[in-house]
Design a protein around this motif. Structure first.
Motif, PDB file in Angstrom:
ATOM      1  N   ALA B  54      -1.090  38.849  47.518  1.00 39.26           N
ATOM      2  CA  ALA B  54       0.066  38.105  48.019  1.00 39.26           C
ATOM      3  C   ALA B  54       1.360  38.833  47.656  1.00 39.26           C
ATOM      4  CB  ALA B  54       0.058  36.711  47.413  1.00 39.26           C
ATOM      5  N   LEU B  57       6.598  35.989  45.122  1.00 39.43           N
ATOM      6  CA  LEU B  57       6.933  34.631  45.591  1.00 39.43           C
ATOM      7  C   LEU B  57       8.222  34.611  46.400  1.00 39.43           C
ATOM      8  CD1 LEU B  57       6.140  32.179  42.655  1.00 39.43           C
ATOM      9  CD2 LEU B  57       5.114  32.218  44.923  1.00 39.43           C
ATOM     10  N   VAL B  62       5.439  31.363  53.053  1.00 43.03           N
ATOM     11  CA  VAL B  62       4.676  30.126  52.839  1.00 43.03           C
ATOM     12  C   VAL B  62       5.085  29.502  51.502  1.00 43.03           C
ATOM     13  CG1 VAL B  62       2.387  29.124  52.614  1.00 43.03           C
ATOM     14  CG2 VAL B  62       2.759  30.997  54.210  1.00 43.03           C
ATOM     15  N   ALA B  63       5.213  30.350  50.485  1.00 37.89           N
ATOM     16  CA  ALA B  63       5.646  29.845  49.174  1.00 37.89           C
ATOM     17  C   ALA B  63       7.011  29.185  49.293  1.00 37.89           C
ATOM     18  CB  ALA B  63       5.693  30.987  48.159  1.00 37.89           C
ATOM     19  N   LEU B  65       8.304  27.801  51.943  1.00 38.48           N
ATOM     20  CA  LEU B  65       8.185  26.544  52.690  1.00 38.48           C
ATOM     21  C   LEU B  65       7.619  25.428  51.810  1.00 38.48           C
ATOM     22  CD1 LEU B  65       8.556  25.449  55.591  1.00 38.48           C
ATOM     23  CD2 LEU B  65       6.140  25.904  55.951  1.00 38.48           C
ATOM     24  N   LEU B  66       6.797  25.804  50.875  1.00 35.49           N
ATOM     25  CA  LEU B  66       6.179  24.807  50.002  1.00 35.49           C
ATOM     26  C   LEU B  66       7.035  24.498  48.775  1.00 35.49           C
ATOM     27  CD1 LEU B  66       2.487  26.077  50.180  1.00 35.49           C
ATOM     28  CD2 LEU B  66       3.418  23.999  51.199  1.00 35.49           C
ATOM     29  N   LEU B  68       8.111  26.692  46.325  1.00 35.58           N
ATOM     30  CA  LEU B  68       7.631  27.346  45.107  1.00 35.58           C
ATOM     31  C   LEU B  68       8.655  28.286  44.474  1.00 35.58           C
ATOM     32  CD1 LEU B  68       3.931  27.967  46.178  1.00 35.58           C
ATOM     33  CD2 LEU B  68       4.690  26.616  44.225  1.00 35.58           C
ATOM     34  N   ARG B 102      -3.420  17.942  39.258  1.00 40.30           N
ATOM     35  CA  ARG B 102      -2.966  18.167  40.641  1.00 40.30           C
ATOM     36  C   ARG B 102      -3.104  19.629  41.054  1.00 40.30           C
ATOM     37  NH1 ARG B 102       1.615  14.261  42.223  1.00 40.30           N
ATOM     38  NH2 ARG B 102       2.103  15.875  43.749  1.00 40.30           N
ATOM     39  N   GLY B 103      -3.427  20.503  40.076  1.00 41.26           N
ATOM     40  CA  GLY B 103      -3.604  21.921  40.406  1.00 41.26           C
ATOM     41  C   GLY B 103      -2.575  22.843  39.784  1.00 41.26           C
ATOM     42  N   TRP B 104      -1.608  22.273  39.054  1.00 44.40           N
ATOM     43  CA  TRP B 104      -0.577  23.123  38.446  1.00 44.40           C
ATOM     44  C   TRP B 104      -1.079  23.697  37.127  1.00 44.40           C
ATOM     45  CZ3 TRP B 104       3.619  24.427  41.164  1.00 44.40           C
ATOM     46  CH2 TRP B 104       3.957  23.621  42.252  1.00 44.40           C
ATOM     47  N   GLU B 105      -0.677  24.922  36.840  1.00 43.04           N
ATOM     48  CA  GLU B 105      -1.052  25.530  35.563  1.00 43.04           C
ATOM     49  C   GLU B 105       0.088  25.317  34.583  1.00 43.04           C
ATOM     50  OE1 GLU B 105      -2.430  29.478  36.324  1.00 43.04           O
ATOM     51  OE2 GLU B 105      -4.150  28.728  37.471  1.00 43.04           O
ATOM     52  N   ALA B 125       8.791  22.289  44.182  1.00 44.38           N
ATOM     53  CA  ALA B 125       7.479  21.658  44.401  1.00 44.38           C
ATOM     54  C   ALA B 125       6.937  21.053  43.105  1.00 44.38           C
ATOM     55  CB  ALA B 125       6.486  22.689  44.932  1.00 44.38           C
ATOM     56  N   LYS B 128       8.829  17.908  42.346  1.00 46.13           N
ATOM     57  CA  LYS B 128       8.283  16.808  43.168  1.00 46.13           C
ATOM     58  C   LYS B 128       7.031  16.224  42.494  1.00 46.13           C
ATOM     59  CE  LYS B 128       7.087  14.605  47.116  1.00 46.13           C
ATOM     60  NZ  LYS B 128       5.817  14.039  46.739  1.00 46.13           N
ATOM     61  N   ALA B 129       6.174  17.111  41.981  1.00 48.02           N
ATOM     62  CA  ALA B 129       4.947  16.646  41.309  1.00 48.02           C
ATOM     63  C   ALA B 129       5.301  15.846  40.054  1.00 48.02           C
ATOM     64  CB  ALA B 129       4.064  17.845  40.954  1.00 48.02           C
TER      65      ALA B 129
END
Lengths: 177, 224
Positions: B54, B57, B62-63, B65-66, B68, B102-105, B125, B128-129
């Motif tokens: 990738a 960032l 995409v990052a 848009l999300l 990040l 939720r998937g965050w490290e 992002a 938001k979480a």
């Protein structure tokens, strides 16, 4: 957003590297690896628009979707290049067992990370050849000019660098197909 | 085969991999030489894959848009975080655990750092979480650390009424505050420009519109 929606940002952050690598590897065949980012973007848009249900392993879904979008692009490129009759070959591109697919992608990612780590064993000039000419596929003549050597010398340096990297890696990582 | 011939064979294969001499006939190798050259090509392939992960960032659309990429216009407010976490009766480590689920490290010490040292690197992002997990709105957790308006092409697009409409649609779709949706879409525009593209304002808005519409259409399809 419904509470059941996955946290796409977290998932993408975790798996984006694998998605890009898989897409680039597929697209490399047609010399369009630079479209990997577009394939990954299409994959994420389709996942966000229609999230799959009951996902146990998001990495598998995300990597497989990126691969599928890359194959779509490959097929489009084949159609543009050779006409519709040759574009059909990828219609039946078997994504295979997704779990196996992801396991292979993870293995490759580990091995790629290891070879990247071993770049440190090379001197500056050989590292430049390994990275710019072999990894990024910059034209040999350009790299040669920047180093002040002949293109043939760049090839010799690439071979020496690859030999050093191979010798530094664990034998199982340098498996033949 | 001599050493020079083997070198030439490898050079030829490397050039073919790069697509520079795809149609050139490849050298014939005996079994021993083929094994030697193939083992080097395998290392070359791994190196190629290492070079095609990738993008950073800040240049990944995409990052962007999300949400990040950290954004000083939409930064985590340390004091507000402490307040929200305590009101939710969560320890720092418990908030971290919820984010991990939720998937965050994230670790408990990260939460401590955001509250006591610096929260400037927390991406929209992730804010938001945190807001979701502490039961507050994103507005309650954010502050604008950089109030000056950047005067560039992207900022010009971001001031347009069409962009405003896209922000509203994206905020609705993603359950974001207006400010965060604006931050995310603006970051997406900047990633496009970062990547080396130089689209005009109309093209930038059109591509954003297409992205938002794609997600909207899928969401509509999934509605009961």
């Amino acid at each position: 957003m419904p509470e059941t929606q996955p946290d796409w940002a977290a998932l993408y952050l975790k798996h984006r590297d694998a998605m890009h690598r898989v897409a680039a590897k597929v697209l490399r065949e047609a010399g369009i690896a630079d479209q990997a980012g577009d394939a990954v973007q299409e994959a994420m848009m389709s996942l966000m628009a229609s999230p799959p249900d009951d996902v146990r392993e998001w990495e598998a879904v995300m990597v497989a979707t990126a691969k599928r979008r890359a194959l779509d692009r490959l097929r489009s490129a084949a159609v543009r290049h050779a006409g519709p009759e040759l574009g059909e070959e990828h219609d039946h591109a078997d994504l295979g067992d997704v779990a196996e697919e992801v396991a292979e992608a993870a293995d490759r990612q580990r091995a790629a990370a290891e070879v990247w780590d071993h770049l440190a064993v090379l001197d500056d000039r050989h590292r430049k050849v390994a990275w710019e000419y072999v990894a990024l596929e910059r034209p040999r003549a350009e790299v040669a000019e920047e180093l002040g050597v002949t293109p043939a010398r760049v090839s010799q340096m690439a071979k020496a660098a690859l030999e050093q990297l191979r010798d530094a890696m664990s034998p199982e990582e340098v498996a033949h197909d | 085969m001599t050493k020079d011939e083997r070198d030439e064979a490898l050079a030829s294969l490397l050039e073919a991999r790069a697509g520079n001499v795809r149609d050139k006939p490849q050298p014939l190798l005996n079994e021993g030489d083929r094994a030697e050259v193939e083992s080097l090509i395998e290392v070359a392939d791994l190196l190629w894959e290492a070079g095609h992960g990738a993008p950073p960032l800040e240049s990944d659309p995409v990052a962007a848009l999300l949400g990040l990429n950290p954004d000083p216009h939409c930064a985590l407010d340390a004091k507000a975080l402490v307040r929200a976490r305590k009101n939710a009766r969560l320890k720092g480590s418990e908030l971290a655990e919820r984010l991990v689920a939720r998937g965050w490290e994230v670790q408990g010490r990260d939460v401590f750092r955001w509250e006591n040292q610096s929260a400037a690197d927390v991406a929209p992002a992730l804010i938001k979480a945190i807001a979701d997990e502490t039961g507050v709105s994103v507005e309650q957790l954010t502050t604008n650390l950089q109030a000056d308006v950047e005067n560039d092409a992207v900022a010009e697009v971001a001031r347009s009424s069409k962009f405003e409409g896209l922000v509203e649609r994206w905020a609705r779709l993603q359950g974001l505050s207006h400010a965060m949706a604006a931050s995310v879409l603006e970051s997406r525009l900047r990633a496009t420009v970062h990547r080396g593209d130089r689209p005009d304002a109309g093209q930038l808005l059109q591509s954003l519109d297409a992205l938002v519409a794609a997600v909207e259409s899928g969401t509509r399809r999934n509605e009961p």
